[in-house]
Design an enzyme around this catalytic site. Structure first.
Site, short mmCIF file in Angstrom:
data_model
loop_
_atom_site.label_atom_id
_atom_site.label_comp_id
_atom_site.label_asym_id
_atom_site.label_seq_id
_atom_site.Cartn_x
_atom_site.Cartn_y
_atom_site.Cartn_z
N PHE A 209 0.81 -1.23 0.00
CA PHE A 209 0.00 0.00 0.00
C PHE A 209 0.85 1.28 0.00
O PHE A 209 2.04 1.23 0.19
CB PHE A 209 -1.13 -0.01 1.03
CG PHE A 209 -0.78 -0.13 2.49
CD1 PHE A 209 0.50 0.01 2.95
CD2 PHE A 209 -1.80 -0.38 3.41
CE1 PHE A 209 0.78 -0.08 4.30
CE2 PHE A 209 -1.53 -0.47 4.76
CZ PHE A 209 -0.24 -0.33 5.19
N GLU A 210 0.17 2.38 -0.25
CA GLU A 210 0.83 3.68 -0.47
C GLU A 210 1.91 3.59 -1.55
O GLU A 210 2.99 4.17 -1.44
CB GLU A 210 1.38 4.24 0.84
CG GLU A 210 0.27 4.63 1.80
CD GLU A 210 0.73 5.43 2.99
OE1 GLU A 210 1.75 6.14 2.89
OE2 GLU A 210 0.05 5.35 4.03
#
Ligand SMILES: Cc1cc2nc3c(=O)[nH]c(=O)nc-3n(C[C@H](O)[C@H](O)[C@H](O)COP(=O)(O)OP(=O)(O)OC[C@H]3O[C@@H](n4cnc5c(N)ncnc54)[C@H](O)[C@@H]3O)c2cc1C
Length: 632
Positions: A426-427
């Site tokens: 994620f990110e």
């Protein structure tokens, strides 16, 4: 077989992503310069020191936070029940944990990046789900884009509410778009009365989405004609989740971080007032990318802290567990893993606190360093947890509840592993961090000689551009061959030799980037493994430099010099092996052949190897259907 040509869709996605890139470099960048063969240690050395008042403010909060965590947050139960108790969230709100990054004038604590990341790091040693609740809210949720791009009225309206604990979330991803959000389907059309926008669409994996009061939602607004060409517009809005038409369709459940409130959220004819549009029409993707860039320092701090926790477990167990007449840590195979874990944790710490400190000082551009911090710390933390599971043997695979039930120390290694895995995804996945860094690494060259990277460049365009670029490179290239580091790093004791290596390697890297450009020209963009090796060399050079300046900083503060220097020295030796290997394989590899094998695999020509319906794999219903279809 060569990597695929770009389709029109891919070109469009790239155009939108390029238009949303931050292109200005107003401040110097250590990594940006490193890729140009300009090793500017002065940009990261001396290591930034936290001011006394700032540290005191952080210490006071951390003491309260630590007590709160140990008394109220049962990480095991949260993981087991896959539920986050509302009363714990209320306690965190009362503590001010949701307002750490919000300025004091809006009711927050106005923490520096260092203090915020110290708090995140502390939580990360205790409970991954708690980190997600607190950081999704303020690292990427509504406070961050509002702070960066909100108007005075917007800040006044929402920041006090957000600081008091109105939970928020960041809604970019959709079922059809993840790494390439430019092609999102969610739309916002002007409302007929001109007072706002009508939002329709579906957002996936919104962390905090199940209990959020406010969301920042990126949506496509009507295209605009710019320079005679229709341009896609993506715009950001603050959306109140109690607006009619907003619905949590599903709470997503994961391998780890089982206490997070992550949602699939639908928007059906949701009215969003004009005042809720943030920054400007068409600036939404740029806002999202900048928010992610600036919020990107939290995950590295959390990973470094997780690694510290893992070191404690590894040390205890490596000493305690005796097999074949020796503590397992004294068998060489395990010993080298322990050394790797300790020295790489040190490098992660160095990166986390260097980037946080530099962020507070505000004198350098940290875009590349932040992406490298995310890439390096998440990859290293994952390797550390894998090594720890191995060192714990069967106990590494056993749940902590089971260990406790049979009277053993309930070290939650299995849970740490499950919680840790998502950090590489994620990110921005590790692959996307590589591509982002590579894009910026070649950018100065693109600006000078970008035309040679254009597949459709005509000879008329090429010749003058090459002459101009040629003049520049004719003067620049020889400077990369001149040693500059000799005698410069005397203050660093036994670490000085590694800095001299880094200085030489940065010039070698700049030459390699130039060679890659001239060798592959327009195809370079698709030579991802070459680009990744370039990025990995740069990342290890950055990590070495950070570890060395951190070691010296600790030494000056009175931490046992020999120990800090040993950890940095060991890290540098390991990093240098990787760097040498990446240089060696930069142009001598079998990447093209691997690609060819993968394409054969994708076509299904190796299906026999999967054992489909023959033997070896229990066929799924879809596979049975597929086989029946192929028979008729
Ligand atoms: C627990 C969790 C929490 C999340 N929280 C949020 C949130 O709060 N808000 C939000 O908006 N999103 C959130 N996400 C989404 C997350 O950011 C995405 O999962 C991530 O960006 C990757 O997108 P994807 O999963 O669709 O993978 P894809 O983009 O489909 O990628 C799949 C794989 O292909 C690789 N890949 C993709 N493109 C390329 C390329 N050009 N070259 C090479 N490799 C490539 C990727 O690296 C990856 O390995 C969350 C996801 C999870 C699982």
């Amino acid at each position: 077989m060569k990597p695929e040509q770009k389709t029109r869709g891919a070109e469009e996605a790239m155009e939108v992503a390029e238009a949303s890139r931050e292109t200005e470099w107003e401040k110097p960048s250590f990594v940006g310069d490193l890729f140009l063969g300009n090793y500017r240690l002065d940009l990261i050395h001396p290591f930034p020191e936290q001011g006394v008042d700032d540290k005191n403010a952080g210490d006071a909060f951390l003491a309260k936070l630590e007590r709160f965590l140990s008394e109220n947050v049962d990480a095991e139960k949260i993981d087991r029940d896959a539920e986050y108790p509302q009363e714990v969230l209320e306690g965190l709100k009362a503590l001010g944990a949701f307002g750490m990054k919000i300025p004091v004038e809006y009711g927050g604590m106005g923490f520096s990046a260092v203090n915020y990341n110290r708090a995140i790091a502390l939580i990360a040693t205790w409970c991954g789900s708690t980190v997600a609740w607190v950081s999704a809210h303020q690292s990427i949720g509504v406070p961050q884009p509002l702070k960066l791009f909100g108007t005075a009225e917007q800040k006044k309206k929402w920041l006090p509410r957000l600081a008091a604990g109105a939970i928020s979330a960041f809604a970019l991803t959709e079922p059809g778009v993840g790494s390439d959000p430019a092609k999102m389907k969610t739309t916002a059309r002007p409302s007929p009365d001109g007072k706002g926008w009508i939002l329709n669409g579906l957002k996936l994996w919104c962390t905090n989405g199940t209990r959020a009061e406010l969301l920042v939602v990126m949506a496509q607004t009507p295209p605009k004609v710019v320079g005679g060409k229709e341009k896609k517009q993506i715009t950001a809005f603050v959306v109140e989740t109690n607006s009619p038409g907003v619905k949590v369709e599903h709470r997503c459940q994961f391998m780890g971080l089982r206490g997070i409130g992550n949602a699939l959220i639908s928007f059906k004819d949701v009215f969003v007032p004009n005042e809720n549009l943030v920054w400007g029409e068409g600036l939404g993707l740029k806002l999202a990318l900048i928010t992610l860039n600036t919020g990107r320092l939290t995950i590295p701090a959390g990973c470094a802290a997780g690694s510290r926790r893992m070191l404690q477990i590894a040390r205890d167990w490596a000493n305690e567990r005796v097999q074949w007449g020796l503590p397992i840590g004294k068998h060489e195979a395990i010993a080298v893993e322990l050394a790797w874990m300790a020295s790489h944790t040190f490098a992660q710490e160095a990166i986390a606190w260097l980037t946080s400190g530099l962020s507070d000082a505000g004198k350098v551009d940290l875009r590349l360093e932040a992406a490298m911090a995310k890439l390096f710390n998440t990859e290293v933390a994952w390797q550390i947890v894998d090594k720890l599971v191995q060192i714990r043997g069967g106990r590494g695979y056993e749940t902590s509840a089971s260990l406790e039930a049979r009277g053993e120390k309930p070290w939650p290694v299995e849970r740490i592993m499950r919680d840790m895995r998502i950090n590489r995804i994620f990110e921005g996945t590790s692959e996307i961090q590589h591509l982002f860094i590579a894009r910026e690494a070649v950018d100065p060259h693109m600006k000078r000689a970008g035309i040679i990277l254009k597949p459709d460049a005509t000879l008329g365009e090429l010749l003058p551009a090459l002459t101009r670029a040629g003049l520049h490179y004719a003067a620049w290239y020889p400077t990369l061959l001149i040693p500059k580091g000799r005698g410069k790093f005397g203050d660093f004791g036994k670490l000085g030799k590694h800095l001299r290596f880094a200085e030489r390697a940065s010039r070698r890297l700049a030459r390699a980037i130039f060679h890659a450009m001239t060798r592959f020209q327009a195809k370079l963009e698709r030579k991802q493994r070459t680009l990744f090796r370039i990025v990995d060399i740069g990342t290890d050079l950055f990590a070495m430099s950070a570890a060395i300046t951190y070691a010296q900083h600790l030494a000056k503060k009175g931490v046992d010099t020999a120990n800090a220097y040993d950890l940095a020295d060991h890290f540098c030796r390991e990093a240098r092996l990787r760097i040498e290997n990446n240089f060696r394989t930069l142009f001598h590899n079998h990447d093209d052949y691997s690609y060819q094998v993968a394409m054969t695999f994708m076509k299904g020509d190796f299906q026999w190897a999967e054992g489909m319906l023959v033997e070896g794999i229990v066929p799924t219903p879809e596979k049975i259907e597929e086989a029946i279809r192929s028979m008729v």
